[in-house]
Design an enzyme around this catalytic site. Sequence first.
Site, PDB file in Angstrom:
ATOM      1  N   GLY A   1       2.549  -7.148  12.409  1.00  0.00           N
ATOM      2  CA  GLY A   1       3.140  -7.626  11.151  1.00  0.00           C
ATOM      3  C   GLY A   1       2.613  -9.023  10.762  1.00  0.00           C
ATOM      4  O   GLY A   1       3.320 -10.099  11.431  1.00  0.00           O
TER       5      GLY A   1
ATOM      6  N   CYS B   1       6.340   5.161   8.828  1.00  0.00           N
ATOM      7  CA  CYS B   1       5.340   4.958   7.603  1.00  0.00           C
ATOM      8  C   CYS B   1       6.472   5.248   6.384  1.00  0.00           C
ATOM      9  O   CYS B   1       7.120   6.348   6.333  1.00  0.00           O
ATOM     10  CB  CYS B   1       4.378   6.266   7.341  1.00  0.00           C
ATOM     11  SG  CYS B   1       3.305   6.119   6.024  1.00  0.00           S
TER      12      CYS B   1
ATOM     13  N   ASN C   1       0.582  -1.304   0.022  1.00  0.00           N
ATOM     14  CA  ASN C   1      -0.134   0.120   0.124  1.00  0.00           C
ATOM     15  C   ASN C   1       0.761   1.269  -0.238  1.00  0.00           C
ATOM     16  O   ASN C   1       1.876   1.353   0.515  1.00  0.00           O
ATOM     17  CB  ASN C   1      -0.737   0.153   1.220  1.00  0.00           C
ATOM     18  CG  ASN C   1      -0.450   0.770   2.442  1.00  0.00           C
ATOM     19  OD1 ASN C   1      -0.504   1.797   2.460  1.00  0.00           O
ATOM     20  ND2 ASN C   1       0.135  -0.138   3.238  1.00  0.00           N
TER      21      ASN C   1
END
EC number: 1.3.-.-
Length: 302
Positions: free
Chosen positions: A243, A130, A68
């Site tokens: 994760g 991020c 993503n």
Amino acid sequence: MGTEVILCGERLDNPVMAASGTFGYGYEMARLYDINCLGTFSFKGTTLKPRYGNPLPRIAECPGGMINSIGMQNPGVEAVIEEELPKLAKCLHKKIMANIGGDSEEEYVLTAEKLDKCPQVGWLELNLSCPNVARGGMAMGTDERTAASVVAAVKERVKKPVIVKLSPNVTDITAIARACEGAGADGLTLINTLLGMRIDLKTRKPVTANKMGGFSGPAIFPVALRMIYQVYEAVDIPIVGAGGVSTASDVIEMLLAGATAVQVGASNLTDPWACRNIVRDLPEEMKKYGIDEIRDITGGAH
């Protein structure tokens, strides 16, 4: 079977949380089931000002996961406090984790200050990891001094526990973890996504407009587990594991590696009921392995 855990002084009915960016602001998922069954969740990454995010396309499929490149799209902290959290209060009666992003140390501090004042917020999760933003994000969390500086600046201005979400895209995860602990972090979340990409064979171009993005899903579970195991031996603050978690047995494995609680991320995007099902299955999985109290197994593999 006892599923209760304590995270930075706050009680959770169970260690299962939804990860930021995969559960929206909660009320959307509450249309499907009673989200009070979760321990809690970390809401969508929030910044000081609204963000549109990265250009389309933002998603690429992969064997064992997905990539993503959303870019922390969100309406900004003021809109979250005034519009999103009141909606959530109607369907969730628990403290939530506020995930915070920013382009600078000052932005992290100002956003954290605003969310620190919200009664609904129990923990502040600083997203220093991020990989999908041009500034801030992962750039803040891959340098020990920068990460420590952000943590110290936020801790000086807030009262609620600060949990730092770390990037796996580093040479030594324990060095970053120790730096954050030394700066006053109350806990750590690890890991965020790995940096990856896909190429369209027909166009011969990267699938996502941002070229690279965050790789998540079951394929990264062994990497997350290894890093949790390493960091547990390096610090004395609690770890929220994340994760590739998709089953109740994954939750138990992460706790044995050193996690106190566990976040479920990409699984929510392929199965909206993933968190609910994991919570449902956890007592039976505990019974299978002779576990009476889930909190007693944290670090049990060491």
